[in-house]
Design a protein around this motif. Structure first.
Motif: not given
Length: 77
Positions: A3-16, A55-67
């Motif tokens: 997933l692109s950075y923006k897509a991972r960020k959107r999925v992370a927000i949706l999950v939270l 655990l299933p979302f570890k890859s989605v949240f990894k690096g989200i806080g970075q630029a």
């Protein structure tokens, strides 16, 4: 499929925002099905369930806080 950075960020927000509250309700109702255990056992169950949901979302949240690594750096003028 990465997933692109923006897509991972959107999925992370949706999950939270959506997934975590649903998971909390399900976990509390699951524990409520049985007789209430001692406070330490109940704490261990909630801590365990709290670790298991991520655990299933570890890859989605990894690096989200970075630029954004795909963003072009702005040059000073």
């Amino acid at each position: 499929m990465a997933l692109s950075y923006k897509a991972r960020k959107r999925v992370a927000i949706l999950v939270l925002v959506v997934g975590l509250p649903v998971y909390v309700v399900v976990a509390v109702n699951l524990v409520a099905l049985f007789d209430r255990p001692s406070i330490l056992v109940e704490l261990a169950i909630y801590v365990g369930l709290g670790i298991v949901w991520i655990l299933p979302f570890k890859s989605v949240f990894k690096g989200i806080g970075q630029a954004d690594p795909d963003e072009k750096p702005e040059q000073d003028k």
